[in-house]
Design an enzyme around this catalytic site. Structure first.
Site, PDB file in Angstrom:
ATOM      1  N   PRO A 137      -1.136  13.787  -7.807  1.00 46.37           N
ATOM      2  CA  PRO A 137      -0.579  13.214  -6.571  1.00 46.37           C
ATOM      3  C   PRO A 137      -1.367  13.645  -5.339  1.00 46.37           C
ATOM      4  CG  PRO A 137       0.917  14.831  -7.525  1.00 46.37           C
ATOM      5  CD  PRO A 137      -0.183  14.640  -8.501  1.00 46.37           C
ATOM      6  N   GLU A 138      -1.708  12.691  -4.513  1.00 46.47           N
ATOM      7  CA  GLU A 138      -2.346  12.982  -3.235  1.00 46.47           C
ATOM      8  C   GLU A 138      -1.332  12.692  -2.127  1.00 46.47           C
ATOM      9  OE1 GLU A 138      -6.330  11.432  -2.827  1.00 46.47           O
ATOM     10  OE2 GLU A 138      -6.674  11.495  -4.983  1.00 46.47           O
TER      11      GLU A 138
END
Ligand code: ZN
Length: 281
Positions: free
Chosen positions: A2-3
């Site tokens: 996840p960014e």
């Protein structure tokens, strides 16, 4: 992994369930994630009301009525699922996935928020709200995309004199907070800048293209609800919700959407970089 856009999507999914609710009890199923969980973790959370769920870069911060902040990071494979009256149907109830359910928050009203993390690179920490501005993992971070502090002028300043390739510089959280491999590749494509170009050659015209390109890819990804690569799910458990609309990421050998050339993959600092040598210079 996840960014920033994915973490923001999680925050938006969890906020309506968590904000304003009291934590009745917490099931802590192991002593540690990436780091040991805080001492008396479940005990310190029980009975607290959740005042606010915020995000800084890739950190989720749960502001509690008792004056502490629960800081949560999803690491590589962390995700939250929500069950109970509010959201109705619920996914991921299979045995194999449940084995990676490490922390379960039972909220007033009957909802549960479950943290699942097969690889356990995520973590949770408690920190006094009054000292949150000095939280060590955030204090050294650069500005976030889309924030007032982030601009071409900031990039000029941050990259001036740096010898590292621009790809590596943009992954450095001290330069920009919240970017990871996917959106760095996408932003460099958008700006027409080679990932191999030395950072010190960016200030000026290239920075003037790069800063808005970074903002645009992040804003579009947040809009699309984040982008899933492997085993990441939105907070409501809606696998498949994410869009896969990358221009270069994970498109090795395919046609460049801009010039028709071939998207290439190289390895930089141990991570895959996807780019078009035809239109990224
Ligand atoms: Zn191209």
């Amino acid at each position: 992994m996840p960014e920033l856009p994915e973490v923001e999507t999680v925050r938006r999914g969890l906020a309506p369930v968590m904000e304003g609710r009291r934590i009745l009890r917490v099931e802590q199923r192991r002593a540690d994630l990436r780091f040991p969980l805080p001492e008396r973790f479940a005990e310190r959370l029980a009975g607290q009301r959740i005042d606010r769920l915020a995000r800084q870069a890739k950190f989720l911060s749960v502001f509690l009525s008792g004056g502490e902040v629960l800081v949560m990071h999803l690491g590589m494979t962390g995700r939250f699922t929500v069950s109970g009256q509010l959201t109705g149907d619920f996914h991921h109830e299979t045995g194999s996935l449940a084995a990676h359910d490490h922390v379960v928050f039972h909220l007033e009203g009957g909802e549960t928020v479950t943290y699942n993390d097969p690889r356990r690179f995520g973590f949770m920490e408690l920190w006094p709200a009054e000292a949150f501005a000095a939280y060590p993992r955030l204090i050294a971070m650069g500005p976030e995309p889309l924030s007032n502090r982030f601009s071409p002028a900031y990039l000029d300043e941050a990259l001036r004199g740096k010898a590292a390739p621009i790809k590596a510089a943009l992954l450095d959280q001290k330069v920009i907070a919240g970017l990871g491999n996917i959106y760095v590749c996408e932003a460099l494509f958008r700006a027409g800048i080679s990932p191999k170009r030395l950072s010190r050659t960016i200030p000026g015209q290239r920075a003037a293209r790069l800063a808005p390109a970074i903002n645009a890819v992040i804003a579009e990804a947040i809009e699309a609800g984040g982008s899933s690569i492997s085993d990441f799910a939105a907070a409501d458990g809606a696998l498949g919700y994410f869009q896969h609309r990358f221009d270069v990421y994970d498109r090795e050998g395919e046609a460049c959407k801009r010039c028709g050339g071939t998207v290439q993959r190289i390895v930089q600092s141990g991570r895959s970089t996807f780019y078009c040598g035809g239109c990224q210079r």
